[in-house]
Motif scaffolding. Structure first.
Motif, PDB file in Angstrom:
ATOM      1  N   LEU A 108       0.824  -1.212   0.000  1.00 18.90           N
ATOM      2  CA  LEU A 108       0.000   0.000   0.000  1.00 18.90           C
ATOM      3  C   LEU A 108       0.855   1.258   0.000  1.00 18.90           C
ATOM      4  O   LEU A 108       0.605   2.202  -0.762  1.00 18.90           O
ATOM      5  CB  LEU A 108      -0.935  -0.002   1.213  1.00 18.90           C
ATOM      6  CG  LEU A 108      -2.127  -0.952   1.151  1.00 18.90           C
ATOM      7  CD1 LEU A 108      -2.849  -1.004   2.492  1.00 18.90           C
ATOM      8  CD2 LEU A 108      -3.104  -0.532   0.041  1.00 18.90           C
ATOM      9  N   VAL A 109       1.882   1.298   0.855  1.00 15.06           N
ATOM     10  CA  VAL A 109       2.762   2.471   0.882  1.00 15.06           C
ATOM     11  C   VAL A 109       3.518   2.595  -0.442  1.00 15.06           C
ATOM     12  O   VAL A 109       3.707   3.694  -0.963  1.00 15.06           O
ATOM     13  CB  VAL A 109       3.740   2.391   2.075  1.00 15.06           C
ATOM     14  CG1 VAL A 109       4.757   3.526   2.010  1.00 15.06           C
ATOM     15  CG2 VAL A 109       2.978   2.455   3.390  1.00 15.06           C
ATOM     16  N   HIS A 110       3.936   1.468  -0.999  1.00 11.44           N
ATOM     17  CA  HIS A 110       4.632   1.479  -2.295  1.00 11.44           C
ATOM     18  C   HIS A 110       3.747   2.104  -3.375  1.00 11.44           C
ATOM     19  O   HIS A 110       4.234   2.840  -4.242  1.00 11.44           O
ATOM     20  CB  HIS A 110       4.998   0.047  -2.687  1.00 11.44           C
ATOM     21  CG  HIS A 110       5.700  -0.059  -4.009  1.00 11.44           C
ATOM     22  ND1 HIS A 110       7.041   0.230  -4.176  1.00 11.44           N
ATOM     23  CD2 HIS A 110       5.237  -0.407  -5.240  1.00 11.44           C
ATOM     24  CE1 HIS A 110       7.370   0.067  -5.448  1.00 11.44           C
ATOM     25  NE2 HIS A 110       6.296  -0.324  -6.110  1.00 11.44           N
ATOM     26  N   LEU A 111       2.457   1.834  -3.327  1.00 10.44           N
ATOM     27  CA  LEU A 111       1.519   2.385  -4.301  1.00 10.44           C
ATOM     28  C   LEU A 111       1.275   3.869  -4.059  1.00 10.44           C
ATOM     29  O   LEU A 111       1.219   4.665  -5.011  1.00 10.44           O
ATOM     30  CB  LEU A 111       0.197   1.614  -4.219  1.00 10.44           C
ATOM     31  CG  LEU A 111      -0.965   2.137  -5.080  1.00 10.44           C
ATOM     32  CD1 LEU A 111      -0.648   1.952  -6.557  1.00 10.44           C
ATOM     33  CD2 LEU A 111      -2.256   1.420  -4.723  1.00 10.44           C
ATOM     34  N   LEU A 112       1.133   4.264  -2.800  1.00 15.77           N
ATOM     35  CA  LEU A 112       0.699   5.627  -2.474  1.00 15.77           C
ATOM     36  C   LEU A 112       1.842   6.633  -2.375  1.00 15.77           C
ATOM     37  O   LEU A 112       1.645   7.826  -2.664  1.00 15.77           O
ATOM     38  CB  LEU A 112      -0.068   5.612  -1.155  1.00 15.77           C
ATOM     39  CG  LEU A 112      -1.402   4.870  -1.161  1.00 15.77           C
ATOM     40  CD1 LEU A 112      -1.933   4.694   0.259  1.00 15.77           C
ATOM     41  CD2 LEU A 112      -2.422   5.605  -2.018  1.00 15.77           C
ATOM     42  N   LEU A 113       3.028   6.203  -1.972  1.00 15.06           N
ATOM     43  CA  LEU A 113       4.112   7.159  -1.738  1.00 15.06           C
ATOM     44  C   LEU A 113       4.488   7.984  -2.970  1.00 15.06           C
ATOM     45  O   LEU A 113       4.665   9.208  -2.857  1.00 15.06           O
ATOM     46  CB  LEU A 113       5.338   6.421  -1.178  1.00 15.06           C
ATOM     47  CG  LEU A 113       6.519   7.312  -0.771  1.00 15.06           C
ATOM     48  CD1 LEU A 113       6.091   8.358   0.250  1.00 15.06           C
ATOM     49  CD2 LEU A 113       7.658   6.457  -0.209  1.00 15.06           C
ATOM     50  N   PRO A 114       4.607   7.386  -4.160  1.00 13.94           N
ATOM     51  CA  PRO A 114       4.932   8.229  -5.325  1.00 13.94           C
ATOM     52  C   PRO A 114       3.881   9.297  -5.606  1.00 13.94           C
ATOM     53  O   PRO A 114       4.205  10.370  -6.139  1.00 13.94           O
ATOM     54  CB  PRO A 114       5.008   7.216  -6.478  1.00 13.94           C
ATOM     55  CG  PRO A 114       5.266   5.909  -5.826  1.00 13.94           C
ATOM     56  CD  PRO A 114       4.535   5.960  -4.512  1.00 13.94           C
ATOM     57  N   ILE A 115       2.639   9.032  -5.248  1.00 16.50           N
ATOM     58  CA  ILE A 115       1.565   9.991  -5.508  1.00 16.50           C
ATOM     59  C   ILE A 115       1.716  11.222  -4.628  1.00 16.50           C
ATOM     60  O   ILE A 115       1.468  12.354  -5.056  1.00 16.50           O
ATOM     61  CB  ILE A 115       0.192   9.334  -5.262  1.00 16.50           C
ATOM     62  CG1 ILE A 115      -0.004   8.151  -6.213  1.00 16.50           C
ATOM     63  CG2 ILE A 115      -0.944  10.351  -5.414  1.00 16.50           C
ATOM     64  CD1 ILE A 115      -1.256   7.335  -5.920  1.00 16.50           C
TER      65      ILE A 115
END
Length: 219
Positions: free
Chosen positions: A204-211
């Protein structure tokens, strides 16, 4: 920026505390930092009230509360500053986000526990658990992406990686298994929520952090 963008991914900058404040977009980054920390504390409160298991550090915190006359949030704050002492031999400097993390999350956790009742229905406890993990990931992406320095516990991990040359995976796993074991021995809450957190938080963090990573001046 979305994960499918053709633009290069935004990177977290290695900045000292003064550089963090001079890196631009200060109003947006400050807002993002404190929204993230507030949501993080709220997510911890939800998982505690769900009573289906906590993440490794919170297992430790919950175990300590069984032996000391302190609130959960007070233990979180106290442990944050204990962990910061370990930064000294690692020669790491805390940023605004580090100190804010150490204080705000514990205060918001206690506020959440005081205002949100623990449900009796299993389905609602499951909702609390899932919502807690998802909001925790969003909150982490927000405050990390604001680029004001890592929280005390993440900074301990990155400092040990830098000083020892060991992999992030090995250092993080060792730290979390250690605090989980100590927390369990102290009577901390372990359950399906602990496993769900361990499996879900990374993706989840991997998905959201770049955003939510703010592009700083010069990046």
């Amino acid at each position: 920026m979305t994960a499918t963008s053709d633009a290069p991914p935004r990177q977290l900058a290695a900045l000292n505390p003064i550089e963090q404040l001079r890196a631009g977009h200060l109003p947006r980054r400050l807002l993002q930092l404190y929204v993230g920390l507030t949501l993080y504390g709220a997510s911890m409160g939800l998982m505690i009230q769900g009573n289906l298991g906590l993440d490794p550090w919170d297992v430790l915190h919950s175990g300590i509360t069984k032996h000391l006359p302190l609130s959960f949030g007070a233990v979180v704050i106290a442990m944050s500053f204990v962990v910061l002492l370990a930064w000294i031999p690692l020669r790491q400097w805390p940023g605004l986000g580090t100190i804010s993390n150490a204080i705000v999350i514990g205060l918001v956790t206690d506020l959440t526990l005081a205002t949100v009742d623990r449900p009796d229905e299993l389905w609602l406890r499951i909702v609390f658990m899932v919502a807690g993990v998802v909001v925790n990931a969003l909150a982490g992406a927000l405050y990390i992406g604001a680029q004001f320095g890592p929280g005390p516990r993440d900074g301990l991990m990155t400092g040990l990686v830098r000083r020892t040359g060991l992999s992030v995976r090995l250092v993080r796993t060792t730290i979390e298994l250690t605090v989980l074991a100590i927390g369990f021995l102290l009577g901390g809450v372990i359950g399906v929520g602990t496993v769900f957190y361990a499996l879900a938080i990374g993706p989840l963090v991997h998905l959201l952090l770049p955003i939510f990573t703010v592009r700083l001046r010069g990046q």
